[in-house]
Design a protein around this motif. Structure first.
Motif, PDB file in Angstrom:
ATOM      1  N   PRO A  69     -10.762  -4.455  -5.045  1.00 34.35           N
ATOM      2  CA  PRO A  69     -12.003  -4.732  -6.246  1.00 34.35           C
ATOM      3  C   PRO A  69     -13.114  -5.635  -5.512  1.00 34.35           C
ATOM      4  O   PRO A  69     -14.078  -5.460  -6.065  1.00 34.35           O
ATOM      5  CB  PRO A  69     -11.131  -5.281  -7.240  1.00 34.35           C
ATOM      6  CG  PRO A  69      -9.574  -5.635  -6.813  1.00 34.35           C
ATOM      7  CD  PRO A  69      -9.430  -4.882  -5.428  1.00 34.35           C
ATOM      8  N   TRP A  97     -15.687  -3.816  -4.049  1.00 34.97           N
ATOM      9  CA  TRP A  97     -16.733  -3.131  -4.897  1.00 34.97           C
ATOM     10  C   TRP A  97     -18.081  -3.863  -4.994  1.00 34.97           C
ATOM     11  O   TRP A  97     -18.935  -3.171  -5.480  1.00 34.97           O
ATOM     12  CB  TRP A  97     -15.974  -3.146  -6.264  1.00 34.97           C
ATOM     13  CG  TRP A  97     -14.725  -2.116  -6.293  1.00 34.97           C
ATOM     14  CD1 TRP A  97     -14.268  -1.472  -5.245  1.00 34.97           C
ATOM     15  CD2 TRP A  97     -14.194  -1.832  -7.364  1.00 34.97           C
ATOM     16  NE1 TRP A  97     -13.440  -0.794  -5.719  1.00 34.97           N
ATOM     17  CE2 TRP A  97     -12.960  -0.860  -7.204  1.00 34.97           C
ATOM     18  CE3 TRP A  97     -14.157  -2.265  -8.812  1.00 34.97           C
ATOM     19  CZ2 TRP A  97     -11.932  -0.322  -7.869  1.00 34.97           C
ATOM     20  CZ3 TRP A  97     -12.939  -1.785  -9.716  1.00 34.97           C
ATOM     21  CH2 TRP A  97     -12.169  -0.846  -9.209  1.00 34.97           C
ATOM     22  N   ASN A 111     -20.768  -1.926  -3.869  1.00 33.48           N
ATOM     23  CA  ASN A 111     -21.428  -0.900  -4.596  1.00 33.48           C
ATOM     24  C   ASN A 111     -22.293  -1.310  -5.570  1.00 33.48           C
ATOM     25  O   ASN A 111     -23.028  -0.312  -6.520  1.00 33.48           O
ATOM     26  CB  ASN A 111     -20.167  -0.034  -5.636  1.00 33.48           C
ATOM     27  CG  ASN A 111     -19.180   0.507  -4.457  1.00 33.48           C
ATOM     28  OD1 ASN A 111     -19.464   0.976  -3.402  1.00 33.48           O
ATOM     29  ND2 ASN A 111     -18.020   0.378  -4.883  1.00 33.48           N
ATOM     30  N   SER A 132     -17.210   3.299  -6.944  1.00 29.95           N
ATOM     31  CA  SER A 132     -15.972   2.372  -6.660  1.00 29.95           C
ATOM     32  C   SER A 132     -14.790   2.863  -6.319  1.00 29.95           C
ATOM     33  O   SER A 132     -13.844   2.752  -5.587  1.00 29.95           O
ATOM     34  CB  SER A 132     -15.728   1.111  -7.732  1.00 29.95           C
ATOM     35  OG  SER A 132     -17.006   0.520  -7.689  1.00 29.95           O
ATOM     36  N   SER A 145     -12.197   3.125  -3.085  1.00 36.30           N
ATOM     37  CA  SER A 145     -11.056   2.938  -3.025  1.00 36.30           C
ATOM     38  C   SER A 145     -10.145   3.844  -2.698  1.00 36.30           C
ATOM     39  O   SER A 145      -9.134   3.781  -1.684  1.00 36.30           O
ATOM     40  CB  SER A 145     -10.569   2.384  -4.346  1.00 36.30           C
ATOM     41  OG  SER A 145     -10.987   1.235  -4.811  1.00 36.30           O
ATOM     42  N   ARG A 169     -25.476   4.506  -1.183  1.00 38.21           N
ATOM     43  CA  ARG A 169     -25.155   3.848  -2.718  1.00 38.21           C
ATOM     44  C   ARG A 169     -26.381   3.920  -3.033  1.00 38.21           C
ATOM     45  O   ARG A 169     -26.597   4.082  -4.276  1.00 38.21           O
ATOM     46  CB  ARG A 169     -24.361   2.344  -2.192  1.00 38.21           C
ATOM     47  CG  ARG A 169     -23.017   2.578  -1.758  1.00 38.21           C
ATOM     48  CD  ARG A 169     -22.410   1.145  -1.469  1.00 38.21           C
ATOM     49  NE  ARG A 169     -21.142   1.058  -0.975  1.00 38.21           N
ATOM     50  CZ  ARG A 169     -20.446   1.270   0.141  1.00 38.21           C
ATOM     51  NH1 ARG A 169     -21.294   1.594   1.180  1.00 38.21           N
ATOM     52  NH2 ARG A 169     -19.267   1.314   0.027  1.00 38.21           N
TER      53      ARG A 169
END
Length: 284
Positions: free
Chosen positions: A10, A13, A16, A46, A50, A143
């Protein structure tokens, strides 16, 4: 659940968050619908990121066990079973695909392309010198482009150029950190580093640094409706110089998201930059 959450990475992230750039630069950060759509896009990106992390760690289990930091990852350490990781990856992939298509069909295509390219990167392209860092830069561009697509605003060529150059700067800095990390034990380093040297990476970083600052400065100076954006140049220059300081003097740069969260100077600079851009877009 803790190994699963750690496997999703995380902290990464934060990359992002670039999805929100379109909302900010388009001056639509007060539009609830645009912000909400960007938030959903952030979640979808995200989740697919992952999924890529799980796939990459699955492919690199043996190699990661030789790395001082990557050996602590759930798959490499054995905390997380391969079967469990595969189920989680499939679930995340499904949610991101359905969610992205519901947001915008073009966003769905972008996420599919992102996944395919990164799957190829995990299997093959990460071993191809120069192409490896360009693939990383492409991910950042996608992104930013995704954020523009979901709120249906045009993405300028300047934004693409600046994003690509900044991403190249971060990717090359990461390669330099890895090269220094395994300087005394080359057998443990990633294969592509055999084709890099400190001198080559320093030269590439120097070129990209200059190009990034010049491109951003020209963008702020030539786009008439954003001329007040020139006031943000010092934040960009300081942020890049601070990052170079961490790379050369503190052996940092191996993890951009960690630098963002751990280095107060970088974090404050990013926050002040974002606030200044929103202020300029709101009042000019």
């Amino acid at each position: 659940m803790r190994p699963i959450i750690r496997q999703l990475r995380p902290k990464q992230w934060t990359k992002n968050l670039l999805v929100f750039a379109a909302v900010v630069f388009a001056g639509k950060f007060l539009d609830i619908d645009s912000v909400f759509d960007s938030l959903l896009a952030f979640v979808c990106f995200s989740f697919i990121a992952s999924t890529v992390y799980i796939f990459n760690d699955y492919m690199d289990i043996e190699k990661d066990r030789l790395h001082p930091e990557k050996a602590k990852r759930p798959l490499a350490s054995g905390e997380l079973k391969k079967s469990t990781a595969a189920i989680v990856a499939l679930l995340l992939f499904s949610v991101s695909m359905v969610g992205s298509y519901a947001l915008h069909p073009t966003f769905f295509v972008i996420l599919c392309f992102y996944f395919i390219v990164n799957a190829l990167y995990s299997v093959w392209l990460k071993h191809v010198v120069i192409i490896d860092v360009m693939i990383i830069a492409l991910g950042f561009v996608l992104r930013g482009f995704s954020g523009a697509v979901v709120i249906e605003v045009e993405m300028t060529s300047w934004f693409i150029l600046c994003t690509m150059l900044l991403a190249l700067f971060l990717a090359l800095s990461k390669r330099r950190h890895e090269l220094e990390l395994f300087a005394e034990d080359p057998a443990r380093q990633r294969k592509v580093l055999e084709h890099y040297s400190r001198g080559l990476l320093d030269q590439m970083i120097s070129i990209v640094t200059s190009a990034t600052i010049m491109s951003y400065s020209l963008y702020t100076a030539t786009v008439s409706d954003d001329v007040q954006m020139m006031w943000t140049i010092p934040f960009v220059v300081y942020g890049i110089f601070r990052y170079l300081y961490l790379v050369h003097m503190k052996d940092g740069g191996g993890s951009p998201e960690r630098v963002l969260l751990d280095d107060k100077h970088i974090l404050v600079t990013v926050v002040l930059y974002a606030l200044s851009v929103m202020f300029i877009k709101l009042y000019y």
